[in-house]
Structures are given as structure tokens and as C-alpha cells.
Write an enzyme that holds these catalytic residues in place. Structure first.
Site, PDB file in Angstrom:
ATOM      1  N   ASP A 112      22.545 -30.521   5.721  1.00  0.00           N
ATOM      2  CA  ASP A 112      21.410 -31.446   5.791  1.00  0.00           C
ATOM      3  C   ASP A 112      20.238 -30.816   5.030  1.00  0.00           C
ATOM      4  OD1 ASP A 112      20.265 -29.612   7.542  1.00  0.00           O
ATOM      5  OD2 ASP A 112      20.093 -30.996   9.227  1.00  0.00           O
ATOM      6  N   CYS A 167      23.430 -26.679   8.813  1.00  0.00           N
ATOM      7  CA  CYS A 167      22.170 -27.363   9.114  1.00  0.00           C
ATOM      8  C   CYS A 167      21.157 -26.294   9.499  1.00  0.00           C
ATOM      9  CB  CYS A 167      22.359 -28.442  10.184  1.00  0.00           C
ATOM     10  SG  CYS A 167      22.941 -27.868  11.795  1.00  0.00           S
ATOM     11  N   THR A 207      20.432 -25.019  12.512  1.00  0.00           N
ATOM     12  CA  THR A 207      21.016 -24.077  13.477  1.00  0.00           C
ATOM     13  C   THR A 207      22.533 -23.948  13.362  1.00  0.00           C
ATOM     14  OG1 THR A 207      21.301 -25.870  15.053  1.00  0.00           O
ATOM     15  CG2 THR A 207      19.239 -24.604  15.203  1.00  0.00           C
ATOM     16  N   HIS A 215      42.793 -17.760  16.707  1.00  0.00           N
ATOM     17  CA  HIS A 215      43.168 -18.308  18.016  1.00  0.00           C
ATOM     18  C   HIS A 215      42.956 -19.816  18.146  1.00  0.00           C
ATOM     19  CE1 HIS A 215      42.908 -14.216  20.360  1.00  0.00           C
ATOM     20  NE2 HIS A 215      43.733 -14.177  19.319  1.00  0.00           N
ATOM     21  N   HIS A 240      48.786 -19.440  21.125  1.00  0.00           N
ATOM     22  CA  HIS A 240      47.529 -20.111  20.756  1.00  0.00           C
ATOM     23  C   HIS A 240      47.774 -21.561  20.339  1.00  0.00           C
ATOM     24  CE1 HIS A 240      45.634 -16.317  21.280  1.00  0.00           C
ATOM     25  NE2 HIS A 240      46.449 -15.749  20.395  1.00  0.00           N
TER      26      HIS A 240
HETATM   27  C1  RB5 Z   1      16.780 -30.661  11.214  1.00  0.00           C
HETATM   28  O1  RB5 Z   1      15.411 -30.477  11.375  1.00  0.00           O
HETATM   29  C2  RB5 Z   1      17.516 -29.894  12.302  1.00  0.00           C
HETATM   30  O2  RB5 Z   1      17.349 -30.527  13.532  1.00  0.00           O
HETATM   31  C3  RB5 Z   1      18.982 -29.774  11.958  1.00  0.00           C
HETATM   32  O3  RB5 Z   1      19.116 -29.156  10.727  1.00  0.00           O
HETATM   33  C4  RB5 Z   1      19.855 -28.979  12.892  1.00  0.00           C
HETATM   34  O4  RB5 Z   1      19.335 -27.727  13.132  1.00  0.00           O
HETATM   35  C5  RB5 Z   1      20.307 -29.637  14.104  1.00  0.00           C
HETATM   36  O5  RB5 Z   1      21.090 -29.083  14.877  1.00  0.00           O
END
Ligand code: RB5
Length: 144
Positions: free
Chosen positions: A7, A64, A66, A97, A132
């Protein structure tokens, strides 16, 4: 072929991962999004995971902010086993696994050096099968 998508929070890290794949001669397809674009991670997860499910891609990488949102979305898709990893041990063992077919991580969590190591171990580690496989089959059963 490795499918890769991100993203708007992860354009720079995606670029670094693509440069790494280029340097290793690993075939990939970049599904975006690209600089200046905005996209919602569930939409990108669906697009990229569809390439895995169709057989166009062997595995996928989703990035993304996180890595968590991408993995949540990807794991809603039948046949996808996505692992959000920010350490090498997890990236290795989710292949050994869990037979993970999608690796997720976050640009706001890992640097480019660690990200490329995660990609390397994810791509180059095989599934152990055996006991597994039984457990992975039970994951698949949860989709029904
Ligand atoms: C975008 O701002 C952020 O929410 C997205 O990249 C991500 O971290 C969501 O899990």
C-alpha cells in the site's frame, strides 16, 4: 515468479525489495501501488493473493505500514497462509512448518536490510511436510 504488492505506506520498502530481487535474478511481478498512488491494503492483498491462487505466482510478498493489515486481509482468502514476520526465525519456520505462501512485513517496522533477509529465507526455505502437513490440512479445514 514472486508476486509483490504494497500500500502507500510501503512504496520505498517495496522498491528496496524489488532491487534486491533484481540483484539476485529472481523473477517477480510488482502489482504496486506506486509512488503518488494511494490504495487500501485489503484490495492489494486480494489482487496479489489471486496471483498465487491462480498459479501465476509461486509465493507472494505483501508490505504495508505494519504488515499486520496485509496479513489479516490475506488470511481471509481461502488457500492463503500469510505470515507477518519481523524476525528471521519466524520467516524460516513459517515455511518449514506452516507452508506459508505469503510473507508480510511493515515498512514502519523493519528496515531494508532485515526485509531482504526475510525475503531471502522465505523464498529459499522449503516445507518440511510430514507431521506438519497434517496440521496445515487442519488449517485448510478451518476454511470450510
Ligand atoms: C496505512 O496508513 C496503514 O494503516 C497500513 O499501511 C497498515 O499498516 C495496516 O495494517
Amino acid at each position: 515468479m514472486i508476486a509483490i504488492g504494497n500500500d502507500h505506506a510501503a512504496v520505498a520498502l517495496k522498491r528496496a525489495v524489488c532491487e534486491y530481487l533484481d540483484s539476485k535474478g529472481i523473477e517477480y511481478k510488482d502489482f504496486g501501488c506506486f509512488e503518488g498512488e494511494k490504495c487500501d491494503y485489503p484490495d492489494k492483498a486480494l489482487e496479489v493473493c489471486s496471483a498465487v491462487l491462480s498459479g501465476e505466482a509461486e509465493k507472494a510478498i505483501l508490505i504495508c505500514g505494519t504488515g499486520v493489515g496485509m496479513s489479516m486481509a490475506a488470511n481471509k482468502i481461502k488457500g492463503i497462509r500469510a505470515a507477518c514476520c519481523s524476525d528471521i526465525f519466524s520467516a524460516k519456520f513459517t515455511r518449514l512448518h506452516n507452508d506459508a505462501n505469503v510473507l508480510c512485513f511493515g515498512e514502519r517496522v523493519v528496515g531494508a536490510g532485515l526485509a531482504t533477509e526475510l525475503v531471502d529465507v522465505f523464498i529459499n526455505t522449503g516445507f518440511e511436510g510430514g507431521r506438519h502437513q497434517t496440521r496445515v490440512d487442519k488449517i485448510s479445514a478451518l476454511e470450510k
